[in-house]
Scaffold this active site. Sequence first.
Site, PDB file in Angstrom:
ATOM      1  N   THR C  16       0.832  -1.217   0.000  1.00  0.00           N
ATOM      2  CA  THR C  16       0.000   0.000   0.000  1.00  0.00           C
ATOM      3  C   THR C  16       0.863   1.263   0.000  1.00  0.00           C
ATOM      4  O   THR C  16       0.567   2.247  -0.676  1.00  0.00           O
ATOM      5  CB  THR C  16      -0.904   0.003   1.245  1.00  0.00           C
ATOM      6  OG1 THR C  16      -1.817  -1.091   1.133  1.00  0.00           O
ATOM      7  CG2 THR C  16      -1.700   1.286   1.343  1.00  0.00           C
ATOM      8  N   SER C  58       0.995  -7.369  -1.401  1.00  0.00           N
ATOM      9  CA  SER C  58       1.528  -8.462  -0.568  1.00  0.00           C
ATOM     10  C   SER C  58       0.623  -9.685  -0.582  1.00  0.00           C
ATOM     11  O   SER C  58       1.060 -10.773  -0.227  1.00  0.00           O
ATOM     12  CB  SER C  58       1.794  -7.995   0.859  1.00  0.00           C
ATOM     13  OG  SER C  58       0.612  -7.956   1.618  1.00  0.00           O
ATOM     14  N   THR C  87       0.803  -4.806   4.099  1.00  0.00           N
ATOM     15  CA  THR C  87       0.519  -5.243   5.467  1.00  0.00           C
ATOM     16  C   THR C  87      -0.167  -6.615   5.526  1.00  0.00           C
ATOM     17  O   THR C  87      -0.088  -7.285   6.548  1.00  0.00           O
ATOM     18  CB  THR C  87      -0.375  -4.216   6.194  1.00  0.00           C
ATOM     19  OG1 THR C  87      -1.599  -4.066   5.464  1.00  0.00           O
ATOM     20  CG2 THR C  87       0.324  -2.872   6.292  1.00  0.00           C
ATOM     21  N   ASP C  88      -0.815  -7.019   4.434  1.00  0.00           N
ATOM     22  CA  ASP C  88      -1.630  -8.245   4.507  1.00  0.00           C
ATOM     23  C   ASP C  88      -0.824  -9.497   4.827  1.00  0.00           C
ATOM     24  O   ASP C  88      -1.277 -10.364   5.566  1.00  0.00           O
ATOM     25  CB  ASP C  88      -2.415  -8.448   3.199  1.00  0.00           C
ATOM     26  CG  ASP C  88      -3.626  -7.536   3.131  1.00  0.00           C
ATOM     27  OD1 ASP C  88      -4.251  -7.300   4.184  1.00  0.00           O
ATOM     28  OD2 ASP C  88      -3.939  -7.054   2.036  1.00  0.00           O
TER      29      ASP C  88
END
Lengths: 168, 168, 168, 168
Positions: C16, C58, C87-88
């Site tokens: 992101t 990700s 972040t995932d």
Amino acid sequence: MTRSHIKIRVLVTGGTFDKEYNELTGALFFKDSHVSEMLELGRCGLDVEVHRLMMIDSTEMTDADREVIRRSCTDAFDERVVITHGTDTMTDTARYLGERIHDQTIVLTGAMVPYTFGSSDGLFNLGSALAFAQALPHGVYVVMNGRCFEWNDVRKNKATGRFEELTT
Amino acid sequence: MTRSHIKIRVLVTGGTFDKEYNELTGALFFKDSHVSEMLELGRCGLDVEVHRLMMIDSTEMTDADREVIRRSCTDAFDERVVITHGTDTMTDTARYLGERIHDQTIVLTGAMVPYTFGSSDGLFNLGSALAFAQALPHGVYVVMNGRCFEWNDVRKNKATGRFEELTT
Amino acid sequence: MTRSHIKIRVLVTGGTFDKEYNELTGALFFKDSHVSEMLELGRCGLDVEVHRLMMIDSTEMTDADREVIRRSCTDAFDERVVITHGTDTMTDTARYLGERIHDQTIVLTGAMVPYTFGSSDGLFNLGSALAFAQALPHGVYVVMNGRCFEWNDVRKNKATGRFEELTT
Amino acid sequence: MTRSHIKIRVLVTGGTFDKEYNELTGALFFKDSHVSEMLELGRCGLDVEVHRLMMIDSTEMTDADREVIRRSCTDAFDERVVITHGTDTMTDTARYLGERIHDQTIVLTGAMVPYTFGSSDGLFNLGSALAFAQALPHGVYVVMNGRCFEWNDVRKNKATGRFEELTT
């Protein structure tokens, strides 16, 4: 020419203009309108009344929605109206209003990038739209890219994202 | 009405609009003009030609400077001119031009907060100014706060930072 | 303690952090990395070397990609590495590296909102990540929300978007 | 190592960090602190308590002010303290505290450009400062430019605006 008693009704319908980024899903969505905040940022000294009619993506706008917009234009005692609108069907709504309203100055505007993102054209467009709404004779117009188009001579060029006359 | 062959000359003179923050001294200063960057941000599709005439605080502007501005207006083949200008003496320059130019549409605009600061009104004002420059008949105008004033009926209210008619 | 000869390798993988808004389609996409621009904005005085390994979401990261990251960590003579990452699956990559690297200080960080959007946490996280990378002993860490987690005691809470220990 | 029960006291003293632009006078001034807003932007998940001690330019800071800061550090039960401070005399305050406090981790930080201006390094510095405050042993530190300096080995280079060791 711009007398302080000029009153402008601003109708908010949603569009990219007012989209937000959902940090949990990564999708864009609507929360509140930013139009009032933008008018404040512009130190706007006009007598403006903001009405939030709907908060939708313009690809989802139906003729029933357009009729709501039309009625909100004509119900107003204000001769001058600015409508914030998604760019995808902005010219459709302009046509709908242009064929039905003849005694008001109606300006549709929007943005290619949401106001809350750094690179938005929204504030520039809102400034232009309010100016054209004050200066132009009765009619229905689309104001984008610093330019003003009549409702029956404008299209969005989907390849470039720019608005242009039909005849170019 | 807004045909693509309309050409607008933009004259940059400095003012708060284009000020930068010097992080070593904490003072404001001029480096480059941001007008071209702002036009890009606004996805401006007008035929605009930007001329940087000077980069000064408007409190330092002399009648010699105003004569430079006047000449750059009238030398242009462009009928329509937007001038970015500091707000402190914007109405003085408007008067200087208003008394001398009668066959062009000249719009002065500026900002209360530098463009590079987050809270600037500059982009809104530039959008308004370019719109009024296209839509108004010959004359010299001041465009601030979303409003348009004729050169001989405007003052800056120093207490509020807003522009208003002389008679209010 | 922070001597100027400390060198930090920054590995860019996308996420992101580096996403952009495509104004024609309304979708998010990758163009260039903003990490160098962010280091400049932070007036970063560290000896930092930025390597762009990949620019992916990700959710699309495979173990083959993680092996590319691992090799880029260990090939470096730099003892300290910061990795920007979506972040995932950030904690998955942290685990992959944590099980394999024992003699370096590796910090993974990212953002919930793209850097180019006004409301991004990216600059804050990058500042934190570089600091922890300097101050912490060897190990693999996730730095988000101003906090530092060890690779084997962290998860992303998908409901809140916050990172937390496994045991909370 | 970063347990959620770590508590950090943030002491606000003013400095460029929190300056605003007065659009009527063109001068910089203090209104409210932006530190809480910045922590929110950073999605900070730390247990942070913000205290506004004073809102002054660091060139005006006296030893009486420094004593107020020192007392607010030691009165706290919190072992870890971050102080936002103007950069001009940040190293003086660091020295004052460094000679007097030995059982806490104190980090001073600031910004070269106000947070409200687009180009601020404030968010980056705040992220770094909170990280170093968690990770470092007792001592008094200056955190700027992504780096951490001990109180007795740091100066501000006025020509470059960068912080550096005395011995470089």
